[in-house]
Design an enzyme around this catalytic site. Structure first.
Site, PDB file in Angstrom:
ATOM      1  N   GLU A  16       6.701  -4.008   8.011  1.00  0.00           N
ATOM      2  CA  GLU A  16       6.733  -4.724   9.282  1.00  0.00           C
ATOM      3  C   GLU A  16       5.765  -4.129  10.296  1.00  0.00           C
ATOM      4  O   GLU A  16       5.485  -4.737  11.322  1.00  0.00           O
ATOM      5  CB  GLU A  16       8.153  -4.715   9.842  1.00  0.00           C
TER       6      GLU A  16
ATOM      7  N   SER B 147       2.262   8.644  -0.924  1.00  0.00           N
ATOM      8  CA  SER B 147       0.829   8.432  -1.135  1.00  0.00           C
ATOM      9  C   SER B 147      -0.024   9.253  -0.176  1.00  0.00           C
ATOM     10  O   SER B 147      -1.112   9.710  -0.539  1.00  0.00           O
ATOM     11  CB  SER B 147       0.492   6.945  -1.004  1.00  0.00           C
ATOM     12  N   TYR B 148       0.453   9.470   1.033  1.00  0.00           N
ATOM     13  CA  TYR B 148      -0.317  10.244   2.007  1.00  0.00           C
ATOM     14  C   TYR B 148      -0.596  11.658   1.489  1.00  0.00           C
ATOM     15  O   TYR B 148      -1.652  12.236   1.758  1.00  0.00           O
ATOM     16  CB  TYR B 148       0.429  10.297   3.343  1.00  0.00           C
TER      17      TYR B 148
ATOM     18  N   ARG C 125       1.539  -5.566 -10.884  1.00  0.00           N
ATOM     19  CA  ARG C 125       0.368  -4.746 -11.174  1.00  0.00           C
ATOM     20  C   ARG C 125       0.738  -3.384 -11.775  1.00  0.00           C
ATOM     21  O   ARG C 125      -0.112  -2.532 -11.950  1.00  0.00           O
ATOM     22  CB  ARG C 125      -0.446  -4.558  -9.894  1.00  0.00           C
TER      23      ARG C 125
ATOM     24  N   CYS D  23       1.692   3.872  -4.295  1.00  0.00           N
ATOM     25  CA  CYS D  23       1.957   2.476  -3.949  1.00  0.00           C
ATOM     26  C   CYS D  23       2.406   2.418  -2.498  1.00  0.00           C
ATOM     27  O   CYS D  23       3.433   3.003  -2.142  1.00  0.00           O
ATOM     28  CB  CYS D  23       3.023   1.889  -4.872  1.00  0.00           C
TER      29      CYS D  23
ATOM     30  N   ILE E 101       3.350  -0.376   0.169  1.00  0.00           N
ATOM     31  CA  ILE E 101       3.645  -1.797   0.340  1.00  0.00           C
ATOM     32  C   ILE E 101       3.601  -2.155   1.819  1.00  0.00           C
ATOM     33  O   ILE E 101       4.147  -1.431   2.657  1.00  0.00           O
ATOM     34  CB  ILE E 101       5.021  -2.145  -0.272  1.00  0.00           C
TER      35      ILE E 101
ATOM     36  N   HIS F   9       1.683   0.725   9.309  1.00  0.00           N
ATOM     37  CA  HIS F   9       1.605   2.048   8.686  1.00  0.00           C
ATOM     38  C   HIS F   9       0.769   2.031   7.416  1.00  0.00           C
ATOM     39  O   HIS F   9       0.044   2.969   7.125  1.00  0.00           O
ATOM     40  CB  HIS F   9       3.006   2.600   8.395  1.00  0.00           C
TER      41      HIS F   9
END
Length: 170
Positions: A106, A77-78, A148, A101, A103, A109
């Protein structure tokens, strides 16, 4: 005379309460001669391929021609921002739909990536005076993403495509 748009109050709903594949189709422009770039992140590809398929299907359903929809893939995505800029530089491209996408993990980021992509795509849209659509899911879990991407909440790709079509009316 230019078309007037009215600003009517609407009820705001989260996607948890709205099907992303249900949208208004009033006053859609003719896009049969418009060219669309579909820029798709490969990261989380089960999700992004489903989103891209939804976007592609919706573009065709509302008048785009198959040969006028091109797809380019980027690693994540970046990288959508750079690819969107490259597509926006092409005079024959009328609108860019960016699919990704990110997500929640932990670490934080996802916050940095989502913010950078949102700002970057906005900048590209304004710089090139073309619709650049943010079709990036930002869910907390993989299940929310799948919900989605053609699941119980519809397909964000459908919504991104119809947004591109509507923005071409401007």
């Amino acid at each position: 005379m230019p078309k007037a748009y009215s600003l009517k109050p609407v009820k705001i709903m989260s996607s948890a309460h709205k099907n992303l594949s249900i949208f208004s189709t009033e006053n859609l422009p003719d896009v049969s001669d418009k060219k669309f770039a579909l820029v798709v992140a490969e990261w989380n590809e089960e999700v992004t391929n489903a989103l891209a398929a939804g976007a592609h299907k919706t573009l065709l359903a509302y008048g785009a021609k198959e040969e006028n929809v091109i797809r380019v893939n980027v690693p994540g995505s970046y990288e959508l921002t750079f690819a969107a800029q490259k597509m926006a530089q092409k005079s024959e491209i009328d609108a860019i739909i960016c699919i990704g996408c990110v997500i929640q993990g932990e670490t934080k980021h996802n916050d940095y990536i989502n913010n950078a992509v949102a700002q970057g795509l906005t900048t590209v849209s304004l710089k090139y005076d073309k619709p650049v659509i943010f079709g990036v899911l930002t869910p907390n879990t993989e299940q929310q993403a799948l919900d989605r991407a053609g699941g119980i909440h519809g397909n964000k790709g459908d919504e991104a495509a119809i947004t591109a079509v509507k923005m071409l009316a401007f």
